[in-house]
Design an enzyme around this catalytic site. Structure first.
Site, PDB file in Angstrom:
ATOM      1  N   ARG A 213       0.856  -1.199   0.000  1.00  0.00           N
ATOM      2  CA  ARG A 213       0.000   0.000   0.000  1.00  0.00           C
ATOM      3  C   ARG A 213       0.881   1.235   0.000  1.00  0.00           C
ATOM      4  O   ARG A 213       1.708   1.409   0.912  1.00  0.00           O
ATOM      5  CB  ARG A 213      -0.874   0.046   1.268  1.00  0.00           C
ATOM      6  CG  ARG A 213      -1.696  -1.220   1.522  1.00  0.00           C
ATOM      7  CD  ARG A 213      -3.068  -1.123   0.896  1.00  0.00           C
ATOM      8  NE  ARG A 213      -3.746  -2.415   0.938  1.00  0.00           N
ATOM      9  CZ  ARG A 213      -4.763  -2.697   1.736  1.00  0.00           C
ATOM     10  NH1 ARG A 213      -5.228  -1.788   2.573  1.00  0.00           N
ATOM     11  NH2 ARG A 213      -5.332  -3.881   1.691  1.00  0.00           N
ATOM     12  N   GLU A 215       0.506   4.056   1.049  1.00  0.00           N
ATOM     13  CA  GLU A 215      -0.137   5.021   1.947  1.00  0.00           C
ATOM     14  C   GLU A 215       0.913   5.914   2.562  1.00  0.00           C
ATOM     15  O   GLU A 215       2.010   5.454   2.871  1.00  0.00           O
ATOM     16  CB  GLU A 215      -0.886   4.271   3.056  1.00  0.00           C
ATOM     17  CG  GLU A 215      -2.114   3.555   2.546  1.00  0.00           C
ATOM     18  CD  GLU A 215      -2.623   2.478   3.488  1.00  0.00           C
ATOM     19  OE1 GLU A 215      -1.859   2.071   4.387  1.00  0.00           O
ATOM     20  OE2 GLU A 215      -3.761   2.041   3.298  1.00  0.00           O
ATOM     21  N   ARG A 221       0.863   1.526  13.368  1.00  0.00           N
ATOM     22  CA  ARG A 221       0.078   0.399  12.849  1.00  0.00           C
ATOM     23  C   ARG A 221       0.219   0.199  11.353  1.00  0.00           C
ATOM     24  O   ARG A 221      -0.222  -0.795  10.821  1.00  0.00           O
ATOM     25  CB  ARG A 221      -1.431   0.618  13.120  1.00  0.00           C
ATOM     26  CG  ARG A 221      -1.801   0.909  14.512  1.00  0.00           C
ATOM     27  CD  ARG A 221      -3.281   1.238  14.629  1.00  0.00           C
ATOM     28  NE  ARG A 221      -3.738   2.273  13.716  1.00  0.00           N
ATOM     29  CZ  ARG A 221      -3.465   3.571  13.830  1.00  0.00           C
ATOM     30  NH1 ARG A 221      -2.732   3.995  14.830  1.00  0.00           N
ATOM     31  NH2 ARG A 221      -3.924   4.439  12.950  1.00  0.00           N
ATOM     32  N   HIS A 222       0.759   1.206  10.653  1.00  0.00           N
ATOM     33  CA  HIS A 222       0.784   1.136   9.189  1.00  0.00           C
ATOM     34  C   HIS A 222       2.159   0.815   8.633  1.00  0.00           C
ATOM     35  O   HIS A 222       3.162   1.366   9.075  1.00  0.00           O
ATOM     36  CB  HIS A 222       0.325   2.467   8.582  1.00  0.00           C
ATOM     37  CG  HIS A 222      -1.143   2.675   8.702  1.00  0.00           C
ATOM     38  ND1 HIS A 222      -1.698   3.376   9.737  1.00  0.00           N
ATOM     39  CD2 HIS A 222      -2.168   2.261   7.913  1.00  0.00           C
ATOM     40  CE1 HIS A 222      -3.022   3.384   9.585  1.00  0.00           C
ATOM     41  NE2 HIS A 222      -3.328   2.707   8.493  1.00  0.00           N
ATOM     42  N   GLU A 349      -7.747  -1.900  14.099  1.00  0.00           N
ATOM     43  CA  GLU A 349      -8.448  -2.766  13.146  1.00  0.00           C
ATOM     44  C   GLU A 349      -7.531  -3.912  12.735  1.00  0.00           C
ATOM     45  O   GLU A 349      -6.405  -3.702  12.313  1.00  0.00           O
ATOM     46  CB  GLU A 349      -8.817  -1.934  11.910  1.00  0.00           C
ATOM     47  CG  GLU A 349      -9.578  -2.726  10.880  1.00  0.00           C
ATOM     48  CD  GLU A 349      -9.515  -2.077   9.496  1.00  0.00           C
ATOM     49  OE1 GLU A 349      -9.838  -0.890   9.383  1.00  0.00           O
ATOM     50  OE2 GLU A 349      -9.115  -2.780   8.549  1.00  0.00           O
ATOM     51  N   SER A 352     -10.808  -6.537   7.766  1.00  0.00           N
ATOM     52  CA  SER A 352     -12.113  -6.162   7.200  1.00  0.00           C
ATOM     53  C   SER A 352     -12.570  -7.283   6.302  1.00  0.00           C
ATOM     54  O   SER A 352     -11.757  -8.018   5.737  1.00  0.00           O
ATOM     55  CB  SER A 352     -12.165  -4.865   6.416  1.00  0.00           C
ATOM     56  OG  SER A 352     -10.981  -4.271   6.265  1.00  0.00           O
ATOM     57  N   ARG A 400      -0.276  -7.026  12.419  1.00  0.00           N
ATOM     58  CA  ARG A 400      -1.048  -6.447  13.524  1.00  0.00           C
ATOM     59  C   ARG A 400      -1.496  -7.519  14.517  1.00  0.00           C
ATOM     60  O   ARG A 400      -1.569  -7.273  15.718  1.00  0.00           O
ATOM     61  CB  ARG A 400      -2.273  -5.704  12.986  1.00  0.00           C
ATOM     62  CG  ARG A 400      -1.893  -4.432  12.270  1.00  0.00           C
ATOM     63  CD  ARG A 400      -3.122  -3.612  11.951  1.00  0.00           C
ATOM     64  NE  ARG A 400      -2.780  -2.480  11.109  1.00  0.00           N
ATOM     65  CZ  ARG A 400      -3.669  -1.661  10.569  1.00  0.00           C
ATOM     66  NH1 ARG A 400      -4.958  -1.863  10.798  1.00  0.00           N
ATOM     67  NH2 ARG A 400      -3.287  -0.650   9.820  1.00  0.00           N
TER      68      ARG A 400
HETATM   69  P1  AMO Z   1      -8.241  -3.824   4.321  1.00  0.00           P
HETATM   70  O1  AMO Z   1      -7.726  -2.813   3.366  1.00  0.00           O
HETATM   71  O2  AMO Z   1      -9.071  -3.329   5.460  1.00  0.00           O
HETATM   72  O3  AMO Z   1      -9.140  -4.901   3.568  1.00  0.00           O
HETATM   73  O4  AMO Z   1      -7.031  -4.668   4.890  1.00  0.00           O
HETATM   74  C1  AMO Z   1      -7.242  -5.807   5.687  1.00  0.00           C
HETATM   75  C2  AMO Z   1      -6.323  -5.819   6.897  1.00  0.00           C
HETATM   76  O5  AMO Z   1      -4.969  -5.735   6.483  1.00  0.00           O
HETATM   77  C3  AMO Z   1      -4.212  -5.003   7.421  1.00  0.00           C
HETATM   78  N1  AMO Z   1      -3.647  -3.789   6.808  1.00  0.00           N
HETATM   79  C4  AMO Z   1      -2.467  -3.257   7.133  1.00  0.00           C
HETATM   80  N2  AMO Z   1      -1.529  -3.621   8.009  1.00  0.00           N
HETATM   81  C5  AMO Z   1      -0.414  -2.866   8.119  1.00  0.00           C
HETATM   82  N3  AMO Z   1      -0.197  -1.757   7.372  1.00  0.00           N
HETATM   83  C6  AMO Z   1      -1.114  -1.346   6.458  1.00  0.00           C
HETATM   84  N4  AMO Z   1      -0.882  -0.254   5.722  1.00  0.00           N
HETATM   85  C7  AMO Z   1      -2.313  -2.107   6.309  1.00  0.00           C
HETATM   86  N5  AMO Z   1      -3.412  -1.989   5.520  1.00  0.00           N
HETATM   87  C8  AMO Z   1      -4.204  -3.021   5.839  1.00  0.00           C
HETATM   88  C9  AMO Z   1      -5.155  -4.596   8.533  1.00  0.00           C
HETATM   89  C10 AMO Z   1      -6.490  -4.621   7.829  1.00  0.00           C
HETATM   90  O6  AMO Z   1      -7.561  -4.802   8.707  1.00  0.00           O
HETATM   91  N6  AMO Z   1      -9.643  -6.829   0.541  1.00  0.00           N
HETATM   92  C11 AMO Z   1      -9.973  -6.408   1.887  1.00  0.00           C
HETATM   93  C12 AMO Z   1     -10.249  -7.584   2.779  1.00  0.00           C
HETATM   94  C13 AMO Z   1     -11.471  -8.376   2.417  1.00  0.00           C
HETATM   95  O7  AMO Z   1     -12.582  -7.784   2.330  1.00  0.00           O
HETATM   96  O8  AMO Z   1     -11.362  -9.615   2.238  1.00  0.00           O
HETATM   97  C14 AMO Z   1      -8.814  -5.569   2.425  1.00  0.00           C
HETATM   98  O9  AMO Z   1      -7.714  -5.589   1.950  1.00  0.00           O
HETATM   99  O10 AMO Z   1      -5.057  -5.563   9.566  1.00  0.00           O
END
Ligand code: AMO
Length: 426
Positions: A213, A215, A221-222, A349, A352, A400
């Site tokens: 990502r 981001e 957490r990210h 979180e 999802s 996480r």
């Molecule tokens: P989402 O984008 O919420 O959902 O990501 C799912 C889980 O992945 C982890 N996560 C991260 N961990 C660390 N750094 C990040 N930048 C990061 N982004 C996400 C989190 C998050 O809850 N396709 C959907 C899932 C689905 O519906 O099956 C998805 O990617 O723990």
């Protein structure tokens, strides 16, 4: 093997015998006529006691080996109640297999807490500390439990491509790369592929793999590269996959509870769960946030902190507004809401997921509503035209989850070589 025993595994039966040990020489205390050295390997630390009278010319060079050098030492092991662990070795032969330069970029046994950035720059030294490597013991236990549990529930392990041609989670956080003379992207999630596999008839699939990502956040957490645990399941709704989620978490908690030494090192108690885990709706979450968030907004950190005070531990937030969920999430009977959920640990979180749209026309509409062009998604949409079962799934962040079970405050503690906004090395 270069050794006959491990440093932390000398037992009473070995007392009086000659053994050979290998490891890192972590400390030396030279008192003139006697010197105490500490030798460490993955199992623990043993004291090497050097007597000047006995060793003669060897005493000085052996007592002045640089800290963290690799040595191989042969001698008699014996009980010594004063020594750490109640054991010592009286070396007869000692060879430096690899000398460590001085000064070290990071102390290994020093009590000073270094900044995380300094520690990550010298991760190879950082990992030599028990309280750091314990995080990876917990992470491996969680990861092992994930595979074991999902296989037990008859999920098939799959691997989907990480070089992709279009976005899965919206276009803003994509890393673009050059793919010969075309543009390609690093996968943000296996989302579209795991759904296509439902049309492929595999019914229950899971993948544990990297997700990328772009981001900008730099938070505890990210990460810009993380490990995503994904499942997808046919003929299932959101409720069914939440069940898989909580049983998996329970299995992980039980596996972690067996890591008694790592937990003790980290000062953590095993997390005990009572299933089913609590579920609150998005509407209830907004109410519990005490005005920290308005209906229709994503839950801010401030809001989830407020909710966590009342929920404490693992819980689900269900029935999110459709407008806050991606195009592939199914609208609820009341289309203001969706069949999407989040799974939380306190304010963080973890997951999802939700039930998916499986009707191709609805999916095209949902793409358009979110400003995406359905024509760019033909490879994804085709499987929906020729027999796509109703299906649901979720994505859970392994990093996480490991952080939660290890009780770490920063996800980077549980990632060997994190990739974040400012870090690409080591
Ligand atoms: P989402 O984008 O919420 O959902 O990501 C799912 C889980 O992945 C982890 N996560 C991260 N961990 C660390 N750094 C990040 N930048 C990061 N982004 C996400 C989190 C998050 O809850 N396709 C959907 C899932 C689905 O519906 O099956 C998805 O990617 O723990």
């Amino acid at each position: 093997m270069l050794n006959t025993r491990k440093c932390g595994e000398i037992s009473e039966e070995d007392f009086g015998s000659e053994q050979t040990l290998c490891g890192w020489l972590q400390d030396t205390r030279n008192l003139g006529g006697i010197a105490f050295l500490q030798l460490r390997d993955i199992t623990g630390v043993i004291q090497l006691t050097l007597l000047k009278k006995k060793l003669g010319d060897n005493f000085k060079p052996w007592a002045s080996i640089n800290r963290e050098s690799i040595v191989q030492v042969t001698g008699i092991v014996k009980e010594n109640k004063e020594a750490p662990g109640g054991v010592e070795m009286l070396p007869e032969k000692l060879e430096v297999l690899n000398n460590a330069e001085t000064p070290l970029p990071l102390g290994v046994i020093d009590k000073i807490d270094s900044e995380i950035e300094t520690r990550l720059n010298a991760r190879y030294l950082d990992l030599r500390k028990k309280e750091i490597s314990a995080n990876f013991q917990i992470r491996a236990a969680v990861s092992g439990a994930v595979h074991e549990h999902l296989r037990k529930e008859k999920f098939l392990e799959v691997h989907t491509p990480k070089i992709i041609a279009s976005a899965t989670e919206g276009g803003t956080s994509l890393f673009e790369m050059k793919y010969f003379d075309k543009a390609a992207y690093l996968a943000q999630s296996p989302q579209l592929y795991k759904q296509m596999l439902m049309s492929g008839g595999l019914e229950r699939v899971y993948e544990v793999g990297p997700a990328f990502r772009a981001e900008e956040h730099n938070t505890p957490r990210h990460l810009n590269e993380f490990i995503s645990i994904d499942i997808e399941m046919s003929f299932a709704d959101d409720d069914v996959v939440m069940g898989v989620m909580e049983r998996l978490i329970d299995s992980a908690a039980k596996a972690v509870a067996k890591e008694t030494e790592a937990l003790e090192t980290l000062g953590m108690k095993p997390i005990e769960l009572e299933l089913p885990l609590p579920r609150i709706t998005y509407d209830e979450a907004v109410e519990m946030s005490n005005g920290k968030v308005e209906w229709g907004e994503d839950l801010s950190m401030e809001a989830t902190r407020e909710i966590a005070r009342q929920m404490n531990g693992f819980y689900f937030i269900t029935k999110w507004p459709l407008s806050l969920k991606p195009f592939y999430i199914l609208p609820d009977d009341n289309p203001k809401y969706s069949r999407g959920f989040d799974f939380m640990f306190n304010e963080v979180e973890m997951t999802s997921g939700g039930q998916r749209v499986h009707d191709v026309n609805m999916l095209r509409e949902r793409l358009k509503e979110q400003g995406l062009d359905p024509d760019g998604f033909n490879h994804y949409l085709d499987p929906f035209r020729y027999g796509m079962p109703p299906h649901a799934g979720w994505g859970l962040g392994l990093d996480r989850l490991a952080m939660t079970f290890a009780g770490a405050k920063n996800v980077r503690e549980c990632v060997l070589f994190p990739r974040d906004r400012t870090r690409m090395t080591p």
